[in-house]
Design a protein around this motif. Structure first.
Motif, short mmCIF file in Angstrom:
data_model
loop_
_atom_site.label_atom_id
_atom_site.label_comp_id
_atom_site.label_asym_id
_atom_site.label_seq_id
_atom_site.Cartn_x
_atom_site.Cartn_y
_atom_site.Cartn_z
N ILE A 90 -1.02 38.84 19.65
CA ILE A 90 -0.76 37.44 20.02
C ILE A 90 0.63 37.01 19.57
O ILE A 90 1.36 36.35 20.32
CB ILE A 90 -1.85 36.53 19.44
CG1 ILE A 90 -3.18 36.79 20.16
CG2 ILE A 90 -1.47 35.05 19.55
CD1 ILE A 90 -4.38 36.10 19.55
N GLY A 91 1.01 37.37 18.35
CA GLY A 91 2.34 37.01 17.88
C GLY A 91 3.44 37.63 18.71
O GLY A 91 4.43 36.97 19.06
N GLU A 112 3.43 25.61 25.23
CA GLU A 112 2.01 25.67 24.87
C GLU A 112 1.43 26.98 25.38
O GLU A 112 1.73 27.40 26.50
CB GLU A 112 1.26 24.49 25.50
CG GLU A 112 1.83 23.14 25.12
CD GLU A 112 1.59 22.08 26.19
OE1 GLU A 112 1.72 20.88 25.87
OE2 GLU A 112 1.28 22.45 27.34
N ILE A 113 0.59 27.60 24.57
CA ILE A 113 -0.03 28.87 24.94
C ILE A 113 -1.54 28.75 24.80
O ILE A 113 -2.04 28.30 23.77
CB ILE A 113 0.47 30.02 24.06
CG1 ILE A 113 1.97 30.25 24.24
CG2 ILE A 113 -0.30 31.31 24.37
CD1 ILE A 113 2.55 31.32 23.32
N VAL A 114 -2.26 29.15 25.84
CA VAL A 114 -3.71 29.31 25.73
C VAL A 114 -4.00 30.81 25.73
O VAL A 114 -3.53 31.55 26.59
CB VAL A 114 -4.46 28.58 26.87
CG1 VAL A 114 -3.96 28.99 28.24
CG2 VAL A 114 -5.97 28.86 26.77
N VAL A 115 -4.72 31.26 24.70
CA VAL A 115 -5.07 32.67 24.55
C VAL A 115 -6.49 32.87 25.07
O VAL A 115 -7.43 32.22 24.60
CB VAL A 115 -4.98 33.13 23.08
CG1 VAL A 115 -5.40 34.59 22.95
CG2 VAL A 115 -3.57 32.93 22.55
N PHE A 206 -7.97 30.25 22.01
CA PHE A 206 -7.12 29.40 21.17
C PHE A 206 -6.02 28.75 22.01
O PHE A 206 -5.58 29.32 23.02
CB PHE A 206 -6.48 30.23 20.05
CG PHE A 206 -7.45 31.02 19.24
CD1 PHE A 206 -8.31 30.41 18.35
CD2 PHE A 206 -7.51 32.41 19.37
CE1 PHE A 206 -9.21 31.14 17.60
CE2 PHE A 206 -8.41 33.16 18.62
CZ PHE A 206 -9.26 32.52 17.73
N ILE A 207 -5.56 27.59 21.54
CA ILE A 207 -4.46 26.89 22.19
C ILE A 207 -3.51 26.41 21.09
O ILE A 207 -3.95 25.80 20.10
CB ILE A 207 -4.94 25.69 23.02
CG1 ILE A 207 -6.04 26.12 24.02
CG2 ILE A 207 -3.77 25.05 23.77
CD1 ILE A 207 -6.74 24.95 24.69
N PHE A 208 -2.22 26.68 21.25
CA PHE A 208 -1.24 26.26 20.25
C PHE A 208 0.15 26.26 20.89
O PHE A 208 0.34 26.79 22.00
CB PHE A 208 -1.24 27.19 19.04
CG PHE A 208 -1.26 28.67 19.40
CD1 PHE A 208 -0.13 29.30 19.90
CD2 PHE A 208 -2.43 29.41 19.25
CE1 PHE A 208 -0.15 30.65 20.24
CE2 PHE A 208 -2.46 30.77 19.58
CZ PHE A 208 -1.32 31.37 20.07
N THR A 209 1.11 25.69 20.21
CA THR A 209 2.50 25.81 20.63
C THR A 209 3.12 27.00 19.91
O THR A 209 2.64 27.43 18.84
CB THR A 209 3.32 24.55 20.31
OG1 THR A 209 3.40 24.40 18.88
CG2 THR A 209 2.68 23.31 20.92
N THR A 210 4.19 27.54 20.47
CA THR A 210 4.86 28.66 19.80
C THR A 210 5.38 28.22 18.43
O THR A 210 5.33 28.98 17.46
CB THR A 210 6.02 29.19 20.65
OG1 THR A 210 6.88 28.11 21.02
CG2 THR A 210 5.51 29.87 21.91
#
Length: 361
Positions: A90-91, A112-115, A206-210
């Motif tokens: 993911i990183g 924004e990233i949704v995994v 998961f959802i987060f910003t870089t």
């Protein structure tokens, strides 16, 4: 700017002999005419354009993934040079996405990233997309990591759980602070989780910003963060595919093999969860087919074959166009694919990988 990482590097061992390392579960059309990874892509296309969808896979499966997803830009197929679990995957993918889009961001815009997993089943797709957009907004506004928690309908021992910091009854689609992540419980513990009303299944989405995810790596996984800095310097001139894979191969060898759950999610102080009801199933074993397909009058699930049956019930039978005869058997999984045949007790399907290892001895 909403993007997606679809994790597609698993070998799907619990679906052997249908699933193989070269053609794992996500590349099979088990549940419809489309492969599971194709369904995953189409599930998010209404809210994420193709050029913003990235596939994280490995060298063994990369060719098949490219062939299956010809509409996804080839440079968006991220080929990991080694399996170092989800923290590294993911990183690394987030690094590539950040490098690709950082020059295109508008003022104050974040990536924004949704995994997502490539082999999950979600029936309420419109509701799912609504939740992704809600989670992305929260992730950007408050700098948090969002996870989707599945509202449980039974005391399942095959899933991890999320404990919520909330005294009142949980309301679907609201956002809550996470108290802690829990490992797969025994049946008694799972029953207590369900009765408390404060626990959700961990969907692994998961959802987060870089910006947020790399801050968490800096604080909680310093060694990973240092390796990412080394890799970042090599992400120049839009290098992609196997050329990039070979360029970062030595860096990847330095990663500790650890999941993002153990590395970040269990320790971060800024995790939020959204309880959802999207008719989700992680299709973790053949037993999941009983939750998806109708049974015949004897309680058998039959796919891709004909059966003759006498005094046989509650079996899962999958063939490749042949006729399979059942006589006086119950609670079995019977699967034929090519020259391989599996006959297993339904209560032992989690151990199918042991059969694979036995064959490799």
């Amino acid at each position: 700017m909403l993007t997606a990482i679809i994790m597609a590097g698993g070998s799907g061992e619990r679906f052997w002999p249908l699933s193989t390392p070269e053609k794992p579960k996500q590349l099979l059309n088990i549940f419809s005419e489309k492969t599971m990874i194709r369904e995953t892509v189409e599930r998010i296309l209404p809210i994420i354009p193709r050029e913003n969808i990235f596939i994280a896979t490995n060298e063994l499966q990369a060719t098949a993934v490219k062939e299956e997803l010809k509409d996804i830009p080839e440079e968006n197929i991220i080929i990991e040079p080694a399996f170092k679990d989800t923290a590294a995957a993911i990183g690394y993918s987030a690094l590539i996405i950040e490098e690709r889009f950082k020059s295109k961001l508008k003022r104050d815009e974040k990536i924004e990233i949704v995994v997502l997993a490539s082999d999950h089943l979600i029936k309420r797709e419109s509701e799912f997309r609504k939740i992704v957009k809600l989670g992305a907004k929260e992730a950007t506004t408050n700098g948090v990591i969002i996870t989707l928690g599945i509202k449980p309908n039974k005391p399942e021992t095959g899933y991890g759980y999320i404990e919520v910091k909330e005294e009142n009854k949980l309301i679907l689609n609201n956002i809550y602070k996470v108290r802690r992540f829990r490992e797969k419980p025994n049946l008694e513990t799972a029953e207590s989780y369900i009765s408390s009303g404060k626990y959700l299944w961990n969907s692994g989405m998961f959802i987060f910003t870089t910006e947020t995810i790399f801050k968490n790596f800096d604080v909680l996984m310093e060694e990973h963060a240092e390796i990412f800095q080394s890799i970042r310097k090599k992400l120049i001139n839009n290098i992609s595919g196997l050329e990039l894979t070979n360029l970062v191969r030595e860096d990847f060898k330095k990663f500790e093999k650890i999941s993002i759950d153990f590395g970040i999610m269990e320790y971060s102080k800024n995790i939020r969860v959204i309880p959802v009801d999207i008719e989700w199933n992680d299709i973790g074993s053949f037993n999941a087919l009983e939750e998806v397909f109708e049974k015949n009058s004897s309680g058998n699930v039959v796919r891709y074959c004909n059966i003759r049956e006498i005094d046989s019930s509650d079996n899962i039978v999958i063939g490749d166009g042949i006729t399979i005869s059942l006589l006086g058997v119950k609670d079995l999984v019977i699967v034929k694919n090519g020259k391989n045949i599996l006959v297993a007790d339904k209560n032992r399907t989690q151990d199918i990988k042991k059969i694979i290892k036995k064959g490799e001895e």
